[in-house]
Design an enzyme around this catalytic site. Structure first.
Site, PDB file in Angstrom:
ATOM      1  N   CYS A 105      53.374  23.518   3.842  1.00 34.71           N
ATOM      2  CA  CYS A 105      54.362  23.062   4.836  1.00 34.71           C
ATOM      3  C   CYS A 105      55.411  24.137   5.135  1.00 34.71           C
ATOM      4  CB  CYS A 105      55.089  21.816   4.339  1.00 34.71           C
ATOM      5  SG  CYS A 105      54.027  20.531   3.689  1.00 34.71           S
ATOM      6  N   HIS A 122      59.212  16.249   4.399  1.00 35.19           N
ATOM      7  CA  HIS A 122      57.911  15.875   4.972  1.00 35.19           C
ATOM      8  C   HIS A 122      57.371  14.701   4.161  1.00 35.19           C
ATOM      9  CE1 HIS A 122      53.892  15.838   6.419  1.00 35.19           C
ATOM     10  NE2 HIS A 122      53.350  16.508   5.412  1.00 35.19           N
ATOM     11  N   HIS A 124      54.388  11.421   3.768  1.00 34.28           N
ATOM     12  CA  HIS A 124      53.117  10.822   4.162  1.00 34.28           C
ATOM     13  C   HIS A 124      53.263   9.292   4.148  1.00 34.28           C
ATOM     14  CE1 HIS A 124      50.121  14.367   3.255  1.00 34.28           C
ATOM     15  NE2 HIS A 124      51.160  14.753   3.985  1.00 34.28           N
ATOM     16  N   GLU A 151      69.963  -2.412  14.597  1.00 31.63           N
ATOM     17  CA  GLU A 151      71.188  -1.818  14.041  1.00 31.63           C
ATOM     18  C   GLU A 151      70.958  -0.471  13.360  1.00 31.63           C
ATOM     19  OE1 GLU A 151      74.105  -2.875  14.616  1.00 31.63           O
ATOM     20  OE2 GLU A 151      75.402  -1.952  13.097  1.00 31.63           O
ATOM     21  N   HIS A 207      49.073  11.314   9.881  1.00 34.91           N
ATOM     22  CA  HIS A 207      49.445  12.235   8.800  1.00 34.91           C
ATOM     23  C   HIS A 207      50.800  11.861   8.181  1.00 34.91           C
ATOM     24  CE1 HIS A 207      49.785  16.780   7.526  1.00 34.91           C
ATOM     25  NE2 HIS A 207      50.514  16.010   6.743  1.00 34.91           N
TER      26      HIS A 207
HETATM   27  C1  LIG Z   1      46.739  15.251   0.083  1.00 35.91           C
HETATM   28  S1  LIG Z   1      47.970  16.252   0.670  1.00 35.91           S
HETATM   29  C2  LIG Z   1      47.303  17.326   1.905  1.00 35.91           C
HETATM   30  C3  LIG Z   1      48.255  18.438   2.299  1.00 35.91           C
HETATM   31  C4  LIG Z   1      49.485  17.898   2.968  1.00 35.91           C
HETATM   32  O1  LIG Z   1      49.386  17.246   3.998  1.00 35.91           O
HETATM   33  C5  LIG Z   1      50.800  18.086   2.406  1.00 35.91           C
HETATM   34  O2  LIG Z   1      51.780  17.664   2.972  1.00 35.91           O
HETATM   35  C6  LIG Z   1      51.026  18.802   1.105  1.00 35.91           C
HETATM   36  O3  LIG Z   1      51.027  20.164   1.231  1.00 35.91           O
HETATM   37  P1  LIG Z   1      51.408  21.047  -0.035  1.00 35.91           P
HETATM   38  O4  LIG Z   1      50.820  22.406   0.279  1.00 35.91           O
HETATM   39  O5  LIG Z   1      52.907  21.064  -0.139  1.00 35.91           O
HETATM   40  O6  LIG Z   1      50.792  20.445  -1.265  1.00 35.91           O
HETATM   41 ZN   LIG Z   2      51.358  16.691   4.893  1.00 41.32          ZN
END
Ligand SMILES: CSCCC(=O)C(=O)COP(=O)(O)O
Ligand SMILES: [Zn+2]
Length: 245
Positions: A105, A122, A124, A151, A207
């Protein structure tokens, strides 16, 4: 470029002092602490997701492919700021833990820092992924998640120096399409930030989401507010309630 002092120390000690501090607010302590919280909230499970902090002229970055909730300060990479977008190729890290690679990332985090952020998160989060599926019919550069008259929208800034959104405002979060490799999302993130200069977040279809803020507290607050709104939107959808009036 790394300062002469940092470069000299790097050749002899790997700059371990940059991640050693008794201060719990130091980024090398804060990133593992935040990731433990984010894991418990379902944001960084299965090694996915992460966070990065800019502190003065240093960027602190987690390693790639590790269980983010188990990370320690000694596992943290440090980059001199400003730096090039693909520093892994540039050997630009002034601290690089052995046998680890920096987060994939990284170029996306650097894009947020170029935009003035002090912290980028970031996740998920399944709520973030689900809202990108609910608005999947809208593809292309105009894809956007929108919500109004809730709100919690007041937890999101209107734009830099413009205060916070109000109850009657509409919150718009751009959605970009996913790519096979995390780092290839960078051009999409840059394009979305150009098209929506006031945004503090970009969703990535199927994602997750990138959220940034002027500092750690603001990035975390904004990420929490957005996750709340995404969950609410999904639950409203299940009940047949429209989330935009
Ligand atoms: C199963 S995680 C796949 C990779 C990803 O989307 C992520 O955000 C993690 O990236 P990193 O290189 O920080 O492990
Ligand atoms: Zn990711």
């Amino acid at each position: 470029m790394a300062s002469t002092e940092d470069q000299v120390v790097a050749t002899t000690t790997n700059n371990d002092h940059l991640v050693q501090s008794d201060d719990p607010e130091h980024p090398a302590n804060l990133i593992p602490e935040l990731c433990r919280k984010f894991y418990n909230w379902g944001w960084v499970t299965g090694t996915g997701g992460g966070t990065s902090i800019r502190h003065g002229d240093h960027i602190f970055i987690a390693p790639s492919g590790v269980q983010k909730e188990l990370m320690k300060s000694e596992n943290i990479f440090v980059l001199q700021w400003p730096t090039k977008k693909y520093p892994a190729e540039e050997r630009n890290y002034i601290r690089r833990p052995l046998k680890l690679n920096p987060s994939a990332c990284t170029p996306l985090f650097l894009t947020a820092f170029e935009n003035g952020a002090g912290c980028c998160i970031h996740t998920h989060s399944q709520w973030a992924v689900l809202v990108t599926l609910l608005v999947e019919r809208e593809k292309g550069p105009d894809a956007c998640f929108e919500i109004s008259t809730i709100e919690q929208i007041k937890g999101i800034p209107r734009g830099k120096g413009k205060g916070m959104l109000g109850y009657y405002d509409t919150l718009s979060i751009p959605i970009i399409e996913n790519t096979a490799f995390e780092e290839d999302l960078t051009s999409g993130l840059e394009a979305a930030m150009k098209k929506y200069p006031d945004t503090y977040a970009v969703l990535v279809r199927r994602h997750g989401i990138y959220v940034w803020g002027d500092n750690v507290a603001k990035a975390k607050t904004q990420c929490e507010s957005l996750d709340y709104l995404f969950q609410l939107a999904v639950e409203m959808h299940k009940l047949g309630l429209p989330w935009v009036k």
